[in-house]
Design a protein around this motif. Structure first.
Motif, short mmCIF file in Angstrom:
data_model
loop_
_atom_site.label_atom_id
_atom_site.label_comp_id
_atom_site.label_asym_id
_atom_site.label_seq_id
_atom_site.Cartn_x
_atom_site.Cartn_y
_atom_site.Cartn_z
N LEU A 1 0.83 -1.21 0.00
CA LEU A 1 0.00 0.00 0.00
C LEU A 1 0.87 1.26 0.00
CD1 LEU A 1 -2.82 -0.94 2.55
CD2 LEU A 1 -3.02 -0.76 0.07
N MET A 2 1.94 1.23 0.78
CA MET A 2 2.83 2.39 0.85
C MET A 2 3.46 2.66 -0.50
SD MET A 2 4.61 1.74 4.57
CE MET A 2 5.84 3.03 4.30
N GLU A 3 3.89 1.59 -1.18
CA GLU A 3 4.49 1.76 -2.50
C GLU A 3 3.47 2.25 -3.51
OE1 GLU A 3 6.10 -2.05 -3.40
OE2 GLU A 3 7.86 -1.81 -2.09
N ALA A 4 2.24 1.72 -3.44
CA ALA A 4 1.19 2.09 -4.40
C ALA A 4 0.76 3.54 -4.24
CB ALA A 4 -0.01 1.16 -4.24
N TYR A 5 0.73 4.02 -2.99
CA TYR A 5 0.23 5.37 -2.72
C TYR A 5 1.34 6.38 -2.47
CZ TYR A 5 -4.48 3.49 -2.42
OH TYR A 5 -5.68 2.89 -2.70
N GLY A 6 2.61 5.93 -2.52
CA GLY A 6 3.72 6.86 -2.40
C GLY A 6 4.04 7.33 -0.98
N TYR A 7 3.71 6.51 0.02
CA TYR A 7 4.04 6.85 1.40
C TYR A 7 5.46 6.38 1.72
CZ TYR A 7 -0.92 7.77 2.27
OH TYR A 7 -2.19 8.27 2.24
N GLU B 1 5.22 4.55 7.49
CA GLU B 1 3.97 3.86 7.81
C GLU B 1 3.01 4.74 8.59
OE1 GLU B 1 2.62 -0.31 10.00
OE2 GLU B 1 4.66 -0.08 9.22
N SER B 2 3.56 5.60 9.44
CA SER B 2 2.71 6.48 10.24
C SER B 2 1.94 7.45 9.36
CB SER B 2 3.56 7.25 11.26
OG SER B 2 4.52 8.07 10.60
N GLU B 3 2.54 7.84 8.23
CA GLU B 3 1.86 8.74 7.30
C GLU B 3 0.66 8.05 6.65
OE1 GLU B 3 2.57 12.02 6.74
OE2 GLU B 3 3.93 11.75 8.44
N GLN C 1 -5.41 6.68 6.25
CA GLN C 1 -6.20 5.45 6.19
C GLN C 1 -6.32 4.87 7.60
OE1 GLN C 1 -7.55 4.67 3.38
NE2 GLN C 1 -6.32 5.84 1.92
N ASN C 2 -7.48 4.35 7.91
CA ASN C 2 -7.74 3.75 9.21
C ASN C 2 -7.14 2.35 9.27
OD1 ASN C 2 -10.37 2.09 10.76
ND2 ASN C 2 -9.06 3.51 11.85
N GLU C 3 -6.24 2.11 10.23
CA GLU C 3 -5.55 0.82 10.30
C GLU C 3 -6.54 -0.34 10.49
OE1 GLU C 3 -2.23 -1.64 12.96
OE2 GLU C 3 -2.45 0.53 13.24
N GLU C 4 -7.53 -0.13 11.32
CA GLU C 4 -8.51 -1.20 11.55
C GLU C 4 -9.23 -1.58 10.26
OE1 GLU C 4 -12.51 -2.08 14.27
OE2 GLU C 4 -11.35 -0.24 14.56
N ALA C 5 -9.57 -0.57 9.45
CA ALA C 5 -10.24 -0.83 8.18
C ALA C 5 -9.30 -1.53 7.20
CB ALA C 5 -10.75 0.47 7.57
N LEU C 6 -8.03 -1.15 7.23
CA LEU C 6 -7.05 -1.79 6.35
C LEU C 6 -6.85 -3.26 6.73
CD1 LEU C 6 -4.29 0.96 5.94
CD2 LEU C 6 -6.06 0.30 4.29
N ARG C 7 -6.82 -3.53 8.02
CA ARG C 7 -6.68 -4.92 8.47
C ARG C 7 -7.91 -5.74 8.05
NH1 ARG C 7 -2.71 -6.53 11.94
NH2 ARG C 7 -1.30 -4.92 12.70
N ALA C 8 -9.06 -5.11 8.13
CA ALA C 8 -10.28 -5.79 7.66
C ALA C 8 -10.19 -6.05 6.16
CB ALA C 8 -11.50 -4.93 7.98
#
Length: 265
Positions: free
Chosen positions: A219-225, A228-230, A235-242
């Protein structure tokens, strides 16, 4: 030009994997009623996934690659008279055989992905028929639509070099037509995410922490982050884990059925 718009919408949806584009607060009163999804899984596990790549298909694809190369090269190359030295100079491959092998592998990969997509589309249609998501999460839909609209404008400028309005004009679509088709696709996507989430809960599907780290890195590579904190600021971590769990459930659903006696792997 409807095909072009449909493809564009598919790209937009791919830019928003499960879990992305959601606010931290989404409807929590959504109820998913599951139909006999295992019957659907068993059905698709028996579908033919073998692909056949003929020599003519390889030659035709080589011709397309050479046509593109010939537009920029001084020497015109043809599939029937291609030599090892020409392949080395043009494509940095060892021989004509290695070039053909590369093309065959590329075609096999593309055809397998296309076949998988066909099977998943068939399975998705059946899941949407036998399962229900009520009430539909309208707030989630609006959040995703807003994020997709912003991404649509950026994608047009980055890849087509035109404004979103100009892209629609060239495709013969109005903004309203585009929004209606995107909304329909997004509604189906959200319903499928909730259905897969419920299936994952019922089947006890989980993921390892190293899979989570790999998912976040992607995700970081795809969105250019860069940090990880950025990512978690947007993005909500809980939603990403889901979202990762949804992906794992989809992989399980598309995988071989243990009760399948066809020998399909």
């Amino acid at each position: 030009m409807k095909k072009q718009i449909t493809l564009f919408i598919c790209v937009i949806l791919l830019l928003f994997p499960a879990g992305c584009g959601k606010e931290k607060t989404v409807e929590d009163d959504v109820k998913v009623t599951l139909g006999n999804y295992r019957e659907v899984k068993e059905k698709i596990s028996g579908m033919d996934r073998d692909v056949t790549i003929t020599d003519d298909m390889v030659t035709d694809y080589m011709g397309q690659m050479l046509d593109y190369y010939n537009q920029m090269a001084e020497e015109t190359l043809y599939p029937g008279t291609l030599t090892d030295s020409q392949v080395k100079d043009a494509f940095e491959m060892e021989s004509v055989k290695s070039f053909r092998d590369f093309v065959r592998e590329t075609l096999e990969k593309e055809e397998k992905e296309r076949r998988q997509a066909e099977i998943w589309e068939s399975a998705s249609d059946e899941l949407l028929l036998i399962c229900s998501v009520e009430p539909f999460p309208e707030k989630e839909l609006e959040n995703r639509m807003e994020a997709c609209q912003s991404q649509s404008e950026k994608l047009c400028m980055d890849y087509y070099g035109v404004s979103f309005e100009e892209f629609l004009k060239q495709a013969g679509f109005t903004a309203k037509q585009y929004e209606e088709e995107l909304r329909q696709r997004m509604e189906e996507t959200i319903q499928l995410e909730h259905i897969l989430s419920a299936i994952g809960d019922k089947e006890g599907i989980t993921y390892e922490e190293d899979e989570w780290k790999e998912y976040v890195t992607g995700l970081m590579e795809a969105y250019g982050y860069e940090d990880e904190s950025e990512l978690y600021k947007d993005q909500n971590e809980e939603a990403l884990r889901a979202g990762l769990k949804i992906n794992k459930t989809a992989e399980w659903f598309m995988g071989p059925d243990k009760n399948n006696k066809t020998g399909l792997q």
